[in-house]
Design a protein around this motif. Structure first.
Motif, PDB file in Angstrom:
ATOM      1  N   TYR A 174      -7.219 -27.938 -44.351  1.00 52.22           N
ATOM      2  CA  TYR A 174      -7.180 -27.155 -45.587  1.00 52.22           C
ATOM      3  C   TYR A 174      -5.926 -27.492 -46.374  1.00 52.22           C
ATOM      4  CZ  TYR A 174      -3.854 -24.186 -43.039  1.00 52.22           C
ATOM      5  OH  TYR A 174      -2.781 -23.733 -42.346  1.00 52.22           O
ATOM      6  N   ARG A 175      -5.961 -27.118 -47.653  1.00 54.79           N
ATOM      7  CA  ARG A 175      -4.821 -27.371 -48.511  1.00 54.79           C
ATOM      8  C   ARG A 175      -4.258 -26.030 -48.947  1.00 54.79           C
ATOM      9  NH1 ARG A 175      -4.733 -29.678 -54.481  1.00 54.79           N
ATOM     10  NH2 ARG A 175      -2.847 -30.951 -54.412  1.00 54.79           N
ATOM     11  N   GLY A 176      -2.952 -25.925 -49.027  1.00 54.20           N
ATOM     12  CA  GLY A 176      -2.402 -24.647 -49.446  1.00 54.20           C
ATOM     13  C   GLY A 176      -0.918 -24.736 -49.724  1.00 54.20           C
ATOM     14  N   GLU A 177      -0.408 -23.678 -50.351  1.00 54.26           N
ATOM     15  CA  GLU A 177       1.003 -23.639 -50.701  1.00 54.26           C
ATOM     16  C   GLU A 177       1.741 -22.769 -49.689  1.00 54.26           C
ATOM     17  OE1 GLU A 177       2.071 -22.015 -54.582  1.00 54.26           O
ATOM     18  OE2 GLU A 177       3.334 -23.797 -54.820  1.00 54.26           O
ATOM     19  N   TYR A 178       2.601 -23.389 -48.959  1.00 54.39           N
ATOM     20  CA  TYR A 178       3.347 -22.680 -47.924  1.00 54.39           C
ATOM     21  C   TYR A 178       4.764 -23.223 -47.875  1.00 54.39           C
ATOM     22  CZ  TYR A 178      -1.287 -21.265 -46.375  1.00 54.39           C
ATOM     23  OH  TYR A 178      -2.554 -20.751 -46.336  1.00 54.39           O
ATOM     24  N   ILE A 179       5.564 -22.547 -47.082  1.00 58.70           N
ATOM     25  CA  ILE A 179       6.900 -23.083 -46.830  1.00 58.70           C
ATOM     26  C   ILE A 179       6.758 -24.170 -45.768  1.00 58.70           C
ATOM     27  CG2 ILE A 179       9.186 -22.598 -45.913  1.00 58.70           C
ATOM     28  CD1 ILE A 179       8.837 -21.216 -48.513  1.00 58.70           C
ATOM     29  N   ILE A 180       7.185 -25.350 -46.107  1.00 57.71           N
ATOM     30  CA  ILE A 180       7.125 -26.441 -45.135  1.00 57.71           C
ATOM     31  C   ILE A 180       8.536 -27.005 -44.924  1.00 57.71           C
ATOM     32  CG2 ILE A 180       4.713 -27.171 -45.361  1.00 57.71           C
ATOM     33  CD1 ILE A 180       7.416 -28.832 -47.393  1.00 57.71           C
ATOM     34  N   ASN A 181       8.671 -27.846 -43.929  1.00 56.10           N
ATOM     35  CA  ASN A 181       9.945 -28.527 -43.713  1.00 56.10           C
ATOM     36  C   ASN A 181      10.007 -29.703 -44.672  1.00 56.10           C
ATOM     37  OD1 ASN A 181      10.816 -27.110 -41.175  1.00 56.10           O
ATOM     38  ND2 ASN A 181       8.830 -27.902 -40.528  1.00 56.10           N
ATOM     39  N   TRP A 182      11.052 -29.764 -45.418  1.00 59.31           N
ATOM     40  CA  TRP A 182      11.161 -30.799 -46.441  1.00 59.31           C
ATOM     41  C   TRP A 182      12.428 -31.611 -46.214  1.00 59.31           C
ATOM     42  CZ3 TRP A 182       8.142 -32.609 -50.328  1.00 59.31           C
ATOM     43  CH2 TRP A 182       8.749 -33.401 -51.310  1.00 59.31           C
ATOM     44  N   CYS A 183      12.269 -32.933 -46.193  1.00 55.28           N
ATOM     45  CA  CYS A 183      13.464 -33.769 -46.088  1.00 55.28           C
ATOM     46  C   CYS A 183      13.887 -34.188 -47.482  1.00 55.28           C
ATOM     47  CB  CYS A 183      13.218 -35.015 -45.240  1.00 55.28           C
ATOM     48  SG  CYS A 183      14.674 -36.092 -45.256  1.00 55.28           S
ATOM     49  N   PRO A 184      15.045 -33.711 -47.933  1.00 60.80           N
ATOM     50  CA  PRO A 184      15.481 -33.998 -49.293  1.00 60.80           C
ATOM     51  C   PRO A 184      15.908 -35.452 -49.484  1.00 60.80           C
ATOM     52  CG  PRO A 184      16.725 -32.171 -48.311  1.00 60.80           C
ATOM     53  CD  PRO A 184      16.005 -32.855 -47.212  1.00 60.80           C
ATOM     54  N   ARG A 185      16.019 -36.197 -48.413  1.00 62.13           N
ATOM     55  CA  ARG A 185      16.367 -37.603 -48.573  1.00 62.13           C
ATOM     56  C   ARG A 185      15.105 -38.468 -48.588  1.00 62.13           C
ATOM     57  NH1 ARG A 185      16.792 -42.494 -47.554  1.00 62.13           N
ATOM     58  NH2 ARG A 185      15.104 -42.078 -46.090  1.00 62.13           N
ATOM     59  N   CYS A 186      14.193 -38.185 -47.636  1.00 64.62           N
ATOM     60  CA  CYS A 186      12.929 -38.925 -47.615  1.00 64.62           C
ATOM     61  C   CYS A 186      11.978 -38.397 -48.698  1.00 64.62           C
ATOM     62  CB  CYS A 186      12.262 -38.816 -46.252  1.00 64.62           C
ATOM     63  SG  CYS A 186      13.256 -39.432 -44.877  1.00 64.62           S
ATOM     64  N   LEU A 187      12.301 -37.229 -49.222  1.00 66.27           N
ATOM     65  CA  LEU A 187      11.473 -36.600 -50.253  1.00 66.27           C
ATOM     66  C   LEU A 187      10.034 -36.413 -49.802  1.00 66.27           C
ATOM     67  CD1 LEU A 187      12.902 -38.356 -53.440  1.00 66.27           C
ATOM     68  CD2 LEU A 187      13.413 -36.071 -52.559  1.00 66.27           C
ATOM     69  N   THR A 188       9.892 -35.915 -48.581  1.00 69.04           N
ATOM     70  CA  THR A 188       8.547 -35.660 -48.079  1.00 69.04           C
ATOM     71  C   THR A 188       8.528 -34.432 -47.196  1.00 69.04           C
ATOM     72  OG1 THR A 188       6.694 -36.545 -46.795  1.00 69.04           O
ATOM     73  CG2 THR A 188       8.908 -37.183 -46.092  1.00 69.04           C
ATOM     74  N   ALA A 189       7.330 -33.902 -47.045  1.00 70.27           N
ATOM     75  CA  ALA A 189       7.132 -32.817 -46.098  1.00 70.27           C
ATOM     76  C   ALA A 189       7.202 -33.384 -44.691  1.00 70.27           C
ATOM     77  CB  ALA A 189       5.771 -32.176 -46.325  1.00 70.27           C
ATOM     78  N   LEU A 190       7.535 -32.530 -43.724  1.00 66.78           N
ATOM     79  CA  LEU A 190       7.572 -32.929 -42.321  1.00 66.78           C
ATOM     80  C   LEU A 190       6.827 -31.876 -41.508  1.00 66.78           C
ATOM     81  CD1 LEU A 190      11.390 -33.769 -42.000  1.00 66.78           C
ATOM     82  CD2 LEU A 190       9.528 -35.417 -42.214  1.00 66.78           C
ATOM     83  N   SER A 191       6.347 -32.289 -40.354  1.00 67.63           N
ATOM     84  CA  SER A 191       5.735 -31.307 -39.458  1.00 67.63           C
ATOM     85  C   SER A 191       6.842 -30.557 -38.722  1.00 67.63           C
ATOM     86  CB  SER A 191       4.835 -32.011 -38.435  1.00 67.63           C
ATOM     87  OG  SER A 191       5.626 -32.811 -37.581  1.00 67.63           O
ATOM     88  N   ASN A 192       6.482 -29.491 -38.066  1.00 67.75           N
ATOM     89  CA  ASN A 192       7.484 -28.742 -37.297  1.00 67.75           C
ATOM     90  C   ASN A 192       8.127 -29.627 -36.239  1.00 67.75           C
ATOM     91  OD1 ASN A 192       6.739 -26.557 -38.784  1.00 67.75           O
ATOM     92  ND2 ASN A 192       5.412 -25.675 -37.197  1.00 67.75           N
ATOM     93  N   GLU A 193       7.322 -30.516 -35.656  1.00 68.27           N
ATOM     94  CA  GLU A 193       7.849 -31.374 -34.608  1.00 68.27           C
ATOM     95  C   GLU A 193       8.833 -32.395 -35.152  1.00 68.27           C
ATOM     96  OE1 GLU A 193       4.602 -30.590 -34.948  1.00 68.27           O
ATOM     97  OE2 GLU A 193       4.729 -29.126 -33.327  1.00 68.27           O
ATOM     98  N   GLU A 194       8.632 -32.748 -36.436  1.00 66.20           N
ATOM     99  CA  GLU A 194       9.510 -33.761 -37.027  1.00 66.20           C
ATOM    100  C   GLU A 194      10.835 -33.176 -37.502  1.00 66.20           C
ATOM    101  OE1 GLU A 194       6.449 -37.030 -38.899  1.00 66.20           O
ATOM    102  OE2 GLU A 194       6.549 -35.063 -39.825  1.00 66.20           O
ATOM    103  N   ALA A 195      10.941 -31.853 -37.510  1.00 67.83           N
ATOM    104  CA  ALA A 195      12.194 -31.204 -37.865  1.00 67.83           C
ATOM    105  C   ALA A 195      12.878 -30.800 -36.559  1.00 67.83           C
ATOM    106  CB  ALA A 195      11.935 -29.987 -38.734  1.00 67.83           C
ATOM    107  N   GLU A 196      13.893 -31.550 -36.207  1.00 68.87           N
ATOM    108  CA  GLU A 196      14.534 -31.333 -34.908  1.00 68.87           C
ATOM    109  C   GLU A 196      15.728 -30.408 -35.024  1.00 68.87           C
ATOM    110  OE1 GLU A 196      15.410 -35.356 -33.754  1.00 68.87           O
ATOM    111  OE2 GLU A 196      13.524 -35.465 -32.617  1.00 68.87           O
TER     112      GLU A 196
END
Length: 915
Positions: A174-196
């Motif tokens: 599904y698609r939706g607007e939520y708070i996600i982990n965002w890398c301000p350098r890669c300028l992309t969303a990350l999964s919870n696992e990718e945010a260490e």
RNA sequence: GGGCGCUUAGCUCAGCUUGGUUAGAGCACCUGCCUUACAAGCAGGGGGUCGGGGGUUCGAGUCCCUCAGCGCCCACCA
């Protein structure tokens, strides 16, 4: 065996040629027909695909050696043993590499544009991609290279689309607007696992927010009721206190929350706060998320920049106000004075501005876990954003059950719990990435508002017919494609014989770091799309660390280049060293500052094998070798012993392999080969192998030696494939026996020849202790190595001395003895009692220091007495005799008798000396 | 805040599942040897109150409790 072998193993001289021969011989290739037609049972490992841009590091070395050991062993067992290789496109990681390259040229990716950028990545991947697979060949990996896949191959793209669309159709994407982990350098969303998360020393600031005029009365009564968080500023305004670790986010506050039934603040619920610096009026709301016990019991709510606050806003209707730009600078939503400031500068500026107004109530040290981007290590910013997600709960159910019911086993087993815990608390997975390199999301948007999710690129909008469609710009998380790896490599969603035959696989070997990233997701996808688990055994090996316990990594500069190790010491040396340290559940530590000693053990062992083989080949010569069965009657004790030990070694190795006890396999075979074949058997048969030796005994030794080496090379081959294959191919062969075409497919020793013989082993053990004891006495009394001595043997169990007589020649050689007599000597001598009760006396007139000999004997008697006393105490204990198993008690009795016997013999002797 | 793991020889670690010989290995160390397979070797040797304390048991490195130190994983305490 015509050419001379070098006295020292030169791996470079043998390894590349052997590998080439195996590859050309087609031993790695396993067609589906090998299973469907020959009826061989499959054994399948699918490689954890390394990133295309990777170069081989020692972690890969370990993981792939583990897999190769298992694959080679099963291949020898006659299984259709398939190891599928390949690489991963590694979205962020690869894109970062190219971006760095561009940066070096003074370019940014936008200068190229998406198409050109992706072209450039493909170009790069085409040039360097798969280098790591080539490097795997250097360590001997026996993959079926004809099946090499890449996660961005065309047919794997088909698989990805099929899965995405199919999950979408099942409402699991599904698609939706939520708070996600965002890398301000890669300028992309990350999964919870990718945010260490990383423990960081930070601060917790306490801030004062003035209340509106209208709330003054409520504030006063709350303060009078003892609410410490409420107070009055110098200018008379009332305030409340909130706390934060990220003060800059206060610019985006849209409310303050209290626990619904928190008595202190009941009157304030619904009142307004005047947000400092912004001047906005924000309401005080009630929400159950607030912990009234923590801090002031009042929480600032920043819905666009915090996951919990977002949820509070969802429940209470607070506004969402985004105050940051994608690169984590303060943006549109923030007061003008702060716009353009980086988030950490803004933090300082906000605090300074608040302090000026007297609104900073305090600051305390606070350790917290700060999430970092797993690729570039930038601090991740929680951000409100529209993304694609996978609904994980339904997918997790069968994957969880598979672990619970034992369909999937974990080695070491404690990972089972970790896995289950994660599955039980699984969160939805954010899969869209704002990158250019990867699987493009198969969704198109039409100007009419229609959203098209399709397996095949659509040409027109099914609703309005417009051909003006725009594909979603985002790509999928790299793990979205790698989770399909166990079946996408076999051509799914196309039906194929490969898929039928090779899915599900057997073992998945990897490091625990990617248990959630990858292993867990593969299991979920396996169940969802194949209806069964992709593998049944998960083997999680340790991490390779340096001597300080730090993980080896490029950035720390503490890595070891496995190719250098192969170059200098050989693949066998590297493989043995890694495997021998790979005890289940433990990390491996290697000294990166002294690579030579780190791998010395493996190198020395490979060389030892080489030399033993060289010696054997020279001694065996070219003459025909008789079948082992035909020389049975002429065998000496050591021949029977050797065959018995061989069978024991084989059964132990097999048992350990079955349980992933690779460390035990390596050490067990090391001890067998070095400690038994080399140190004892070869030494014992040396003279018997000489041309001048008696024919019958010589031929028995030759047949036994060929047999034991053939079998030992087979056992060692999975771990040290090169040196064993080279020697094995040169071994002479018993007449009439069928010779396998290559060691790589020689049947694995089954240890069922009936050679085990405990009586033989016991007699040999007596003989060994006799030799060791004589050597020890020689050393103790300083008898020069070159000097031959006479030895008197007395007593021992029935047949002991007779047995020695049969071994006199070798005894004389190994112990450097020139006379053996079965009688007591006339003068004084060095004296020792063997475990079996036999006595050794070496007459050493003039050499012996009688006083010293007495002291030595007294010490020995004391030691034995101490032991006997302990045993007797135990035997005198009725409860012990009653409770302990029969054989344990019997052992104790034997032990007491034996040591008592030794002690009394020594006593007798001592009395003689003293007289 | 939860969960897990580790602590045994100078170093790196086995052994604990199923309690029972005198607790092992590799490396390092000491001694003697270039003994025609191997000095990257051979032979011999030294070195451990199994992290502390308590308990269960005839018996504990092994099982239980507890304390201490180290490490990992998960988690939204602002």
């Amino acid at each position: 065996m015509s050419e001379e072998l070098a006295p020292r193993l030169d791996p470079r001289a043998i390894e590349p040629a052997l590998y080439k021969a195996w590859e050309e011989g087609g031993y790695f290739h396993v067609p589906a027909s090998a299973v469907s037609e020959d009826g061989r049972e499959p054994y399948v490992i699918v490689i954890p695909p390394p990133n295309v841009t990777d170069r081989l590091h020692v972690g890969h070395g370990l993981n792939n050696t583990v897999q190769d050991v298992l694959i080679r062993w099963r291949r020898m067992q006659g299984r259709a043993s398939l190891w599928v290789p390949g690489t991963d496109h590694a979205g962020i990681a690869t894109q970062n590499v190219i971006e760095r390259q561009l940066a070096a040229e003074g370019l940014r990716k936008d200068d190229l544009g998406r198409e050109k950028f992706v072209e450039r990545v493909w170009e790069f991947v085409g040039e360097t991609g798969g280098t790591i697979l080539e490097q795997l060949k250097a360590i001997g990996a026996s993959c079926d290279w004809s099946r090499t896949r890449f996660t961005l191959d065309d047919d794997l793209q088909v698989a990805v689309r099929e899965v995405f669309v199919s999950l979408y159709e099942k409402d699991l994407v599904y698609r939706g607007e939520y708070i996600i982990n965002w890398c301000p350098r890669c300028l992309t969303a990350l999964s919870n696992e990718e945010a260490e998360g990383e423990e960081t020393q930070g601060s917790l600031w306490h801030l004062r927010y003035p209340l509106s005029e209208a709330a003054a009365d409520a504030a006063r009564s709350a303060a009078e009721a003892g609410a410490e968080a409420i107070g009055q500023l110098e200018d008379g305004r009332w305030y409340l206190t909130v706390s934060t670790t990220r003060p800059e986010t206060m610019l985006g506050d849209t409310g303050v929350a209290v626990y619904p039934s928190d008595e202190r603040y009941q009157a304030l619920i619904g009142a307004d706060v005047v947000l400092p610096l912004s001047g906005r009026s924000i309401p005080i709301v009630a929400d159950r998320h607030v912990d009234p016990e923590f801090g002031s019991g009042m929480v600032k709510v920043t819905p666009a920049h915090d996951r919990n606050d977002f949820e509070i806003a969802g429940r209470t209707g607070l506004e969402l106000l985004d105050v940051m730009t994608p690169d984590a600078k303060m943006g549109e939503g923030a007061p003008e004075a702060f716009r353009g400031l980086d988030r950490f500068d803004a933090r300082k500026a906000v605090l300074a501005a608040l302090a000026e107004e007297g609104l900073v109530a305090g600051q305390e040290d606070h350790t917290l876990s700060v999430p970092h981007c797993y690729r570039c290590h930038t601090v991740v910013e929680p951000r409100l954003s529209e993304q694609w997600f996978v609904s994980m709960k339904p997918l997790a159910e069968p994957a969880l059950e598979a672990s619970r019911d034992g369909t999937i086993t974990f080695t070491p087993s404690h990972w089972k719990r970790v896995y289950e815990h994660w599955m039980e608390n699984i969160q939805d997975w954010c899969i869209s990435r704002q990158l250019w390199w990867g699987h493009r999301i198969p969704v198109w948007y039409c100007a009419c508002g229609e959203q098209i999710v399709a397996r095949v690129d659509p040409t027109e909008c099914p609703k309005c017919g417009s051909s003006d469609l725009e594909q979603d710009p985002d790509v999928l998380d790299t793990w979205f494609s790698s989770q399909l790896w166990p079946f996408s490599v076999f051509g799914w969603p196309k039906e194929s014989e490969d898929l039928d035959v090779f899915y599900p696989g057997h073992v998945l070997s990897t490091a625990p770091e990617i248990l959630f990233f990858w292993v867990a997701r593969m299991i979920m996808m396996g169940y969802e799309f194949q209806g069964e688990t992709p593998f049944t055994q998960v083997y999680l090996h340790g991490t390779v660390r340096d001597m300080k316990g730090r993980k080896m990594s490029k950035s720390l500069g503490n890595g070891i280049d496995p190719l250098r190790v192969v170059e200098e010491f050989g693949a066998d040396a590297m493989r043995y060293t890694l495997i021998s340290q790979a005890a289940v559940g433990t990390d491996i530590s290697l000294d990166h500052e002294d690579v030579e000693s780190a791998f010395a053990n493996g190198r020395n062992f490979a060389n030892k094998i080489w030399n033993a083989g060289r010696f054997a080949l020279m001694s065996l010569g070219d003459a025909p070798v008789r079948p082992i069965a035909s020389v049975a009657d002429d065998m000496a004790l050591e021949d029977r012993w050797m065959l018995s030990r061989l069978e024991l070694a084989a059964s132990e190795a097999t048992r350990s392999l079955e349980r992933f006890r690779l460390h035990d396999v390596a050490e067990g075979l090391y001890h067998f080969f070095w400690g038994e074949i080399c140190d004892w058997y070869l030494e014992l048969v040396k003279t018997r192998l000489r041309p001048e030796a008696d024919e019958a005994t010589r031929e028995a030794a030759r047949s036994t030696l060929v047999t034991v080496l053939d079998q030992a090379f087979r056992l060692l081959h999975p771990i040290v494939p090169f040196v064993t294959a080279e020697l094995w191919s040169r071994l002479p062969w018993p007449e009439g026996a069928e010779r396998p075409e290559d060691l790589i497919i020689a049947p694995w020793p089954t240890a069922d020849e009936g050679w085990r013989d405990e009586d033989v082993e016991r007699r040999m053990s007596d003989f060994q202790s006799l030799i060791v004891e004589v050597r020890r006495l020689r050393k103790e009394y300083g008898v020069p190595d070159a000097q031959r001595i006479g030895v008197h043997l007395l007593g021992g169990p029935d047949g002991f001395t007779d047995g020695i007589v049969g071994q006199l020649a070798v005894f004389e050689q190994l112990a450097r003895v020139d006379r053996v007599e079965m009688s007591a000597p006339s003068g004084v001598g060095a004296h020792a009692v063997l475990p079996n009760g036999g006595e050794i006396i070496i007459p050493l007139e003039g050499v012996i220091d009688v006083e010293r000999e007495r002291t030595r004997m007294r010490t020995e008697i004391e030691r034995l007495d101490g032991l006997v006393m302990g045993v007797e105490k135990r035997l005198a204990n009725d409860k012990f005799v009653a409770n302990a198993p029969e054989e344990v008690v019997q052992k104790e009795r034997d032990k007491a008798a034996q040591m008592g016997d030794q002690a009394s013999k020594l006593r007798e002797k001592l009395a003689g000396l003293e007289a």
